[in-house]
Design a protein around this motif. Structure first.
Motif: not given
Length: 399
Positions: A207, A211, A216, A218
């Motif tokens: 994960w 990201s 991205v 997060y």
């Protein structure tokens, strides 16, 4: 007398089926009923999707009965449309028998989408235990939006570019997956002791790597050690490059596609052009460009439909009223004459093979039209009654 009446009824039924098929086909802007049908189906799709979204709002509980009525009406329209498309499947695939044509449509992309659009609504009445599963399939209705663009040139250009560059795109995606797994394994080694709850094993960093690589970020999982932060900086830079690779491949694909269309596939040779008008009964009507069976040396250059100009691609379907511009390639200009010979009852060529025909050496059989099929001629091709033989004769040039 009774046999003639049966033939007349069968002919009228076939005519009605052909007319319904023309109406439900998307993109025929010269046919007013077809345009009205297209607009109506688009509105029904949008209404159905809007209702699907409204059902998720608690505020819409007071309008539940009205929403159910609207949904039922739209689903009935979808069901009728699906039945009509099944009924006219042999018009979409004229070279196949009716069962084969129905199966071909049923397993096609739009056939599967249409079926999965209907099943979630009607099947829970018969299979209550699977109602939750079928309700989850309602998301497939969104795919019906592809029907809006399925016959527009821009949409098909995107499909053609993706198909042409599919190998390069798959390779770039594979690189991203390899980098993702490698970065996850590295972060596990660097961060496991400091954050055992976040990086408990090698796969727990997937994960985080996803990201980070896709930029991205997060922030729910992040490195706290110096080594982990240095690795994150490296992975972030690599991620920017990895994401840019598919974008560059697709952009280059568009440039190559439109360059090929503008200069022509055979721009290095002298090219002539032939315009074919798709009048009523032309064997090309209803066929995709890849199914035309053009002789060697001929290629589709452009298709004109009313005021619209379509760039050629394999899945583009030829319709009545179109004008197809064919390019011919040759190293020099040769004077020739083209003639069509219809093999009516009693014609001496019926039952003969092409290699046995008594014709001049300057005459060549370039195509045999048999009903709605175009047959590439071979020496053993057997001619039948009703065939139309396309002959090309080289003219003797006077010096």
């Amino acid at each position: 007398m009774e046999q003639k009446e049966n033939v007349t009824i069968a002919g009228k039924a076939a005519s009605i089926k052909e007319r319904i098929f023309q109406i439900i086909q998307i993109g025929n802007k010269t046919d007013i009923p077809s345009v009205c049908f297209d607009i109506s189906i688009v509105l029904v799709i949008l209404v159905n999707i809007s209702v699907t979204f409204l059902q998720t709002f608690e505020e819409a509980a007071g309008y539940a009965d009205g929403i159910r009525i609207v949904e039922f009406i739209t689903m009935v329209i979808f069901l009728v449309e699906y039945i009509l498309r099944i009924w006219t499947a042999d018009c979409l695939y004229p070279e196949k028998s009716y069962p084969s044509a129905v199966f071909r449509f049923a397993v096609s992309f739009y056939g599967v989408v249409d079926l999965l659009t209907i099943l979630p609504y009607f099947c829970p009445f018969f299979i209550p235990s699977g109602a939750v599963v079928f309700r989850m399939l309602r998301v497939v209705r969104i795919l019906r939006l592809f029907r809006i663009n399925s016959r527009y040139d821009t949409f098909n250009v995107i499909i053609e570019v993706l198909k042409d560059k599919r190998n390069a795109l798959v390779s770039s995606i594979f690189l991203v997956l390899v980098l993702m797994l490698a970065s996850s394994l590295c972060m596990y080694g660097l961060e496991h002791e400091a954050q055992p709850e976040n990086f408990s094993n090698a796969f727990s960093g997937i994960w985080w790597s996803m990201s980070t690589l896709l930029t991205v970020g997060y922030g729910d999982i992040y490195p706290v050690t110096i080594g982990g932060r240095i690795m994150t900086i490296i992975i972030t830079f690599l991620g920017v490059g990895m994401v840019a690779i598919p974008t560059g491949i697709i952009s280059a694909g568009f440039v190559e596609y439109y360059t090929k269309i503008k200069v022509g596939t055979y721009s290095q040779h002298e090219a002539d052009f032939i315009i074919l008008n798709m009048t009523d009964g032309h064997p090309y009507i209803g066929l995709q460009l890849k199914e035309l069976g053009l002789p060697q040396g001929l290629y589709p250059a452009v298709l004109l439909r009313g005021e619209d100009v379509y760039t050629p691609h394999e899945s583009l379907i030829v319709e009545k009223g179109d004008s197809l511009l064919l390019g011919t390639v040759s190293s020099g200009r040769v004077e020739c004459r083209i003639e069509e010979v219809c093999l009516e009852a009693g014609h001496s060529w019926i039952g003969c093979r092409i290699k046995d025909l008594d014709i001049s050496r300057r005459v060549f059989v370039v195509m045999v039209k048999r009903r709605r099929k175009n047959i590439c001629p071979k020496g053993d091709t057997l001619l039948r009654e009703g065939d139309v033989v396309l002959l090309l004769e080289k003219m003797v040039q006077n010096k």
